[in-house]
Design a protein around this motif. Structure first.
Motif, PDB file in Angstrom:
ATOM      1  N   ALA A  24       0.830  -1.075  -0.024  1.00  0.00           N
ATOM      2  CA  ALA A  24      -0.036  -0.024   0.028  1.00  0.00           C
ATOM      3  C   ALA A  24       0.851   1.383  -0.326  1.00  0.00           C
ATOM      4  CB  ALA A  24      -0.964   0.097   1.200  1.00  0.00           C
ATOM      5  N   ALA A  25       1.913   1.530   0.907  1.00  0.00           N
ATOM      6  CA  ALA A  25       2.791   2.387   1.019  1.00  0.00           C
ATOM      7  C   ALA A  25       3.502   2.574  -0.318  1.00  0.00           C
ATOM      8  CB  ALA A  25       3.943   2.296   1.917  1.00  0.00           C
ATOM      9  N   ASP A  26       4.045   1.551  -0.907  1.00  0.00           N
ATOM     10  CA  ASP A  26       4.807   1.744  -2.333  1.00  0.00           C
ATOM     11  C   ASP A  26       3.906   2.362  -3.082  1.00  0.00           C
ATOM     12  OD1 ASP A  26       7.233   0.551  -1.104  1.00  0.00           O
ATOM     13  OD2 ASP A  26       7.070  -1.463  -2.246  1.00  0.00           O
ATOM     14  N   ALA A  27       2.759   1.870  -3.523  1.00  0.00           N
ATOM     15  CA  ALA A  27       1.792   2.250  -4.279  1.00  0.00           C
ATOM     16  C   ALA A  27       1.674   3.949  -4.100  1.00  0.00           C
ATOM     17  CB  ALA A  27       0.404   1.463  -4.562  1.00  0.00           C
ATOM     18  N   MET A  28       1.208   4.145  -2.968  1.00  0.00           N
ATOM     19  CA  MET A  28       0.640   5.536  -2.585  1.00  0.00           C
ATOM     20  C   MET A  28       1.948   6.440  -2.968  1.00  0.00           C
ATOM     21  SD  MET A  28      -1.473   5.313   0.774  1.00  0.00           S
ATOM     22  CE  MET A  28      -3.088   4.167   0.664  1.00  0.00           C
ATOM     23  N   PHE A  29       3.173   6.081  -2.401  1.00  0.00           N
ATOM     24  CA  PHE A  29       4.246   6.821  -2.475  1.00  0.00           C
ATOM     25  C   PHE A  29       4.674   7.082  -4.089  1.00  0.00           C
ATOM     26  CE2 PHE A  29       5.963   4.964   1.681  1.00  0.00           C
ATOM     27  CZ  PHE A  29       5.205   5.933   2.370  1.00  0.00           C
ATOM     28  N   ALA A  30       4.608   6.090  -4.955  1.00  0.00           N
ATOM     29  CA  ALA A  30       4.662   6.024  -6.498  1.00  0.00           C
ATOM     30  C   ALA A  30       3.672   7.194  -6.883  1.00  0.00           C
ATOM     31  CB  ALA A  30       4.591   4.803  -6.857  1.00  0.00           C
ATOM     32  N   GLU A  31       2.662   7.022  -6.519  1.00  0.00           N
ATOM     33  CA  GLU A  31       1.587   7.983  -7.112  1.00  0.00           C
ATOM     34  C   GLU A  31       1.523   9.392  -6.551  1.00  0.00           C
ATOM     35  OE1 GLU A  31      -3.309   8.203  -7.384  1.00  0.00           O
ATOM     36  OE2 GLU A  31      -2.512   6.812  -6.235  1.00  0.00           O
ATOM     37  N   ARG A  32       1.832   9.703  -5.313  1.00  0.00           N
ATOM     38  CA  ARG A  32       1.552  10.960  -4.802  1.00  0.00           C
ATOM     39  C   ARG A  32       3.029  11.593  -4.217  1.00  0.00           C
ATOM     40  NH1 ARG A  32      -2.839   9.276  -1.028  1.00  0.00           N
ATOM     41  NH2 ARG A  32      -2.209  11.414  -0.020  1.00  0.00           N
ATOM     42  N   GLY A  33       3.998  10.667  -4.141  1.00  0.00           N
ATOM     43  CA  GLY A  33       5.289  11.135  -3.469  1.00  0.00           C
ATOM     44  C   GLY A  33       5.084  10.849  -1.742  1.00  0.00           C
ATOM     45  N   PHE A  34       6.217  10.488  -1.349  1.00  0.00           N
ATOM     46  CA  PHE A  34       6.457  10.275  -0.001  1.00  0.00           C
ATOM     47  C   PHE A  34       5.782  11.283   1.032  1.00  0.00           C
ATOM     48  CE2 PHE A  34       8.974  10.292   3.866  1.00  0.00           C
ATOM     49  CZ  PHE A  34       8.712   9.312   4.551  1.00  0.00           C
ATOM     50  N   ASP A  35       6.178  12.703   0.649  1.00  0.00           N
ATOM     51  CA  ASP A  35       5.836  13.685   1.676  1.00  0.00           C
ATOM     52  C   ASP A  35       4.428  13.814   1.765  1.00  0.00           C
ATOM     53  OD1 ASP A  35       8.343  14.084   2.502  1.00  0.00           O
ATOM     54  OD2 ASP A  35       8.907  15.349   0.889  1.00  0.00           O
ATOM     55  N   LYS A  36       3.509  13.493   0.443  1.00  0.00           N
ATOM     56  CA  LYS A  36       2.092  13.728   0.428  1.00  0.00           C
ATOM     57  C   LYS A  36       1.208  12.555   0.960  1.00  0.00           C
ATOM     58  CE  LYS A  36       2.793  16.932  -3.045  1.00  0.00           C
ATOM     59  NZ  LYS A  36       2.383  17.502  -4.657  1.00  0.00           N
ATOM     60  N   VAL A  37       1.655  11.653   1.465  1.00  0.00           N
ATOM     61  CA  VAL A  37       1.087  10.534   1.962  1.00  0.00           C
ATOM     62  C   VAL A  37       1.371  10.412   3.374  1.00  0.00           C
ATOM     63  CG1 VAL A  37       0.876   7.880   1.874  1.00  0.00           C
ATOM     64  CG2 VAL A  37       1.544   9.123  -0.076  1.00  0.00           C
ATOM     65  N   THR A  38       0.078  10.231   4.166  1.00  0.00           N
ATOM     66  CA  THR A  38       0.219   9.860   5.589  1.00  0.00           C
ATOM     67  C   THR A  38       0.369   8.517   5.892  1.00  0.00           C
ATOM     68  OG1 THR A  38      -2.077  10.082   6.048  1.00  0.00           O
ATOM     69  CG2 THR A  38      -0.860  12.127   5.825  1.00  0.00           C
ATOM     70  N   VAL A  39       0.472   8.360   7.292  1.00  0.00           N
ATOM     71  CA  VAL A  39       0.611   6.948   7.873  1.00  0.00           C
ATOM     72  C   VAL A  39      -0.799   6.481   8.021  1.00  0.00           C
ATOM     73  CG1 VAL A  39       1.072   5.612  10.076  1.00  0.00           C
ATOM     74  CG2 VAL A  39       2.948   7.229   8.986  1.00  0.00           C
ATOM     75  N   ALA A  40      -1.433   7.519   8.390  1.00  0.00           N
ATOM     76  CA  ALA A  40      -3.202   7.121   8.606  1.00  0.00           C
ATOM     77  C   ALA A  40      -3.855   6.557   7.346  1.00  0.00           C
ATOM     78  CB  ALA A  40      -3.884   8.343   9.203  1.00  0.00           C
ATOM     79  N   GLU A  41      -3.410   7.303   6.403  1.00  0.00           N
ATOM     80  CA  GLU A  41      -3.751   6.590   4.887  1.00  0.00           C
ATOM     81  C   GLU A  41      -3.246   5.507   4.551  1.00  0.00           C
ATOM     82  OE1 GLU A  41      -4.346  10.662   2.173  1.00  0.00           O
ATOM     83  OE2 GLU A  41      -2.189  10.277   2.583  1.00  0.00           O
TER      84      GLU A  41
END
Length: 217
Positions: free
Chosen positions: A27-44
């Motif tokens: 889940a983290a890899d997909a979100m980081f790839a799509e939006r960038g690390f700094d724009k993804v929260t742990v809660a998401e």
């Protein structure tokens, strides 16, 4: 019988933990790839896996650890190849051989984890700093292995300098610049392009540490 049941339950529990850990990574890899690390929260990330945010920190003490989840395996592989190299070969031989063998896979297997890291790190200042710490950790681990093998003190210059150069080869061959150079070539030429880079890296490094710690027959 009770002991067998406890073992079975523990095994199931461990399997569930591994599945949860992998789900968080995916889940983290997909979100980081799509939006960038700094724009993804742990809660998401937690919400995507249907767990509480605090559960994420059970598996990964920091958000950055979600990015560097493969670090231990990469380091273990590198040190193992140096430690278990054949007689008559050097640490430089071991690292070069490891990277050369990676070319037998279509995705250049030995560097794909580091490629993923480079893509995710991007322009994030925090992740760039964390990556520098990773490389330093690699150098210290390789230096410790070389010092142990050669019988030199842990903080003597020879194993530390040799380790820095060995890690630099691995680091360079997985860099965005080298991989872009390789993948810009036709598929039939990619292995040759990678080998050309690796040969230059070996030759230039070998002038300094090429015969260092050669293992006796």
């Amino acid at each position: 019988m009770a002991g067998d049941e406890d073992s079975a339950r523990l095994s199931l529990r461990e399997r569930k933990k591994l599945l949860t850990r992998q789900a968080l990574i995916d889940a983290a890899d997909a979100m980081f790839a799509e939006r960038g690390f700094d724009k993804v929260t742990v809660a998401e990330i937690a919400d995507a896996v249907n767990v509480a945010a605090k559960t994420v920190f059970v598996y990964f003490p920091t958000k950055e650890d979600l990015v560097f989840h493969g670090e231990d395996e990469v380091l273990r592989t590198l040190v193992d190849r140096i430690r278990n190299r054949p007689a008559g070969t050097t640490p430089l031989d071991a690292v070069v051989d490891m990277l050369s063998e990676a070319m037998t896979t279509s995705r250049i297997g030995a560097v794909t984890e580091l490629e993923r890291l480079h893509r995710t790190v991007g322009d994030s200042a925090g992740l760039k700093s964390r990556m520098r710490l990773m490389w330093e950790r690699f150098e210290l681990a390789v230096a410790a292995e070389l010092a142990d093998e050669t019988g030199e003190p842990p903080h003597s210059p020879r194993p530390r300098i040799a380790a820095a150069q060995l890690v630099l080869i691995y680091r360079t061959m997985a860099s965005p610049e080298v991989m872009a150079y390789v993948r810009a070539r036709p598929k039939t030429r990619q292995r040759q392009a990678f080998s050309e880079w690796l040969t230059v890296a070996r030759d230039m490094t070998g002038e300094g540490i090429g015969d260092y710690a050669r293992r006796g027959d």
